[in-house]
Design a protein around this motif. Sequence first.
Motif, PDB file in Angstrom:
ATOM      1  N   LEU A  97      70.248 131.484  75.438  1.00  0.00           N
ATOM      2  CA  LEU A  97      71.654 131.759  75.743  1.00  0.00           C
ATOM      3  C   LEU A  97      71.757 132.052  77.232  1.00  0.00           C
ATOM      4  O   LEU A  97      71.202 133.051  77.719  1.00  0.00           O
ATOM      5  N   VAL A  98      72.434 131.202  77.962  1.00  0.00           N
ATOM      6  CA  VAL A  98      72.483 131.302  79.427  1.00  0.00           C
ATOM      7  C   VAL A  98      73.826 131.876  79.858  1.00  0.00           C
ATOM      8  O   VAL A  98      74.883 131.315  79.545  1.00  0.00           O
ATOM      9  N   ARG A  99      73.790 133.001  80.588  1.00  0.00           N
ATOM     10  CA  ARG A  99      75.017 133.644  81.059  1.00  0.00           C
ATOM     11  C   ARG A  99      75.033 133.739  82.585  1.00  0.00           C
ATOM     12  O   ARG A  99      73.988 133.665  83.225  1.00  0.00           O
ATOM     13  N   GLY A 100      76.241 133.917  83.137  1.00  0.00           N
ATOM     14  CA  GLY A 100      76.388 134.232  84.557  1.00  0.00           C
ATOM     15  C   GLY A 100      76.568 133.048  85.483  1.00  0.00           C
ATOM     16  O   GLY A 100      76.806 133.226  86.680  1.00  0.00           O
ATOM     17  N   LEU A 101      76.483 131.818  84.965  1.00  0.00           N
ATOM     18  CA  LEU A 101      76.539 130.649  85.851  1.00  0.00           C
ATOM     19  C   LEU A 101      77.910 130.432  86.473  1.00  0.00           C
ATOM     20  O   LEU A 101      78.030 129.691  87.449  1.00  0.00           O
ATOM     21  N   GLU A 102      78.954 131.093  85.930  1.00  0.00           N
ATOM     22  CA  GLU A 102      80.286 130.923  86.518  1.00  0.00           C
ATOM     23  C   GLU A 102      80.312 131.372  87.983  1.00  0.00           C
ATOM     24  O   GLU A 102      81.124 130.884  88.785  1.00  0.00           O
ATOM     25  N   HIS A 103      79.415 132.288  88.354  1.00  0.00           N
ATOM     26  CA  HIS A 103      79.397 132.792  89.729  1.00  0.00           C
ATOM     27  C   HIS A 103      78.919 131.714  90.706  1.00  0.00           C
ATOM     28  O   HIS A 103      79.445 131.608  91.815  1.00  0.00           O
ATOM     29  N   SER A 104      77.930 130.925  90.323  1.00  0.00           N
ATOM     30  CA  SER A 104      77.450 129.856  91.210  1.00  0.00           C
ATOM     31  C   SER A 104      78.270 128.582  91.059  1.00  0.00           C
ATOM     32  O   SER A 104      78.312 127.756  91.967  1.00  0.00           O
TER      33      SER A 104
END
Length: 472
Positions: free
Chosen positions: A110-117
């Motif tokens: 489950l991959v989270r946080g990519l919205e920032h990049s």
Amino acid sequence: MLSNKPFNQSREIPEIDRQRIIELNQESFDQLLTFVEIVPDNAFDLGFIESNFAKDRDAIIQALISHPDCQEMQFEILDFPDPDLRFLMDEILKVLPTVKVQPHKKLILLVRGLEHSIGMTGEYPPMLVDLNWVRDAYPIKVPHPMLFCLPDYAITRVANFAPDLWAWNSGTFVFKTPANTRDDAVSQTLDASKGITNCEVPEKQERIDLLKRLLMEYTPSNGREETEGDLKTRIRVLNELGIAHRSRSEYSTAKYYLEQALDLAKNDEDFISLKAATLYELGWIQDDWGNKKKAIALYEKSLELLEKIGNVQGKAATWHCLAIIYANQGEVAKAIAFYEQSLELKEKIGDVEGKATTLNQLGGIYANQGEVAKAIAFYEQSLELTEKISHLEGKASNLHCLAIIYTNQGEVAKAIALYEESLELQEKIGNVRGKAATLHQLAGIYANQGEVAKAIALYEQSLELEEKIGNV
């Protein structure tokens, strides 16, 4: 089982909130369960969980992990919140060897946080360019099912800017936002008692993130029919984003949001107050850019609307800003008259923060005229008020201004202490312009004391910040 370290970085979502989002999105959740059940073990497959708020995404993940049908699965949460992330696969390959794979369980990432990049604007984010370029390596190097947990705009940008990777997509599971999540976000941003310009950097960023999520929720493109109330909230969100970015000296971004707000408000009588607020903020930006005529025109348009609806607080703030311009143009008598009118209104309505700001500006006028004692008295009155209401931005400004006076009087040690205290506050709230100005003044002191290397270092730090915000 869950990877303990990443999961502990998330806030545990109450059971009632987990139930609320699942009940609202039962069909999507059932489809997600089907996906994790049927994807093959030890083979790459890709899916997307779409939800606009991090709190809701965490609730969905926790509901998924704790579901009875998923007890034979091992979920590993991989967090990648770095906005400068470029090579996602490299980061995943660093983490995978540390994962203790449980025998006889299907491993799902489950991959989270990519919205920032991924970002909200601009073409071809570097991370997505690389993601698209190396997509054929994923089945070989990452042979596990993978779910990206992202807000809707980020998923759209994956589809647009990483189309080859998007072709691997086996399912996008769209979760609508519960009303209480939106209401909580509004109370933490638009209805917060503390203004966003006075927030320290982490809280300010958190609010900006929430505002961006609200903006997605209140746009008609996401399938919700737009009511007048929705439109009003959308304008308020755009205004607040403009204020937030202006407070960080990100003027172009601030202007981008404010012009959208102005376009939406148009000539609708129900939105006069919002339109006036937007014109005021645009005037502030033009003034900071040095476009005095444009700034005056925008302030006067705002003032006309404020007088029409009897908005005393807005009128006082606008007179204050007009006074700043006239003071900078050397029209001192006119500036003082505007400041005094503003101060009278602020005292009348009990606007302590506004009163502190106007006292600070009056101090500046008298300092420039050489009336030092009078200037110090105004600055100290303002400082007392800013400390009383914990207004960090105002306090930093007063400390900076007092330091200038003490520098000119030769009280260098006292000046340095005040500058350093001001600098600490500017860093706390992310006021880049203020930080640059204070570094510049400190550099001047050290240069006059013959500490040339120290002065140059401070000037270079100031210069770097001024270049960053485009302060020509």
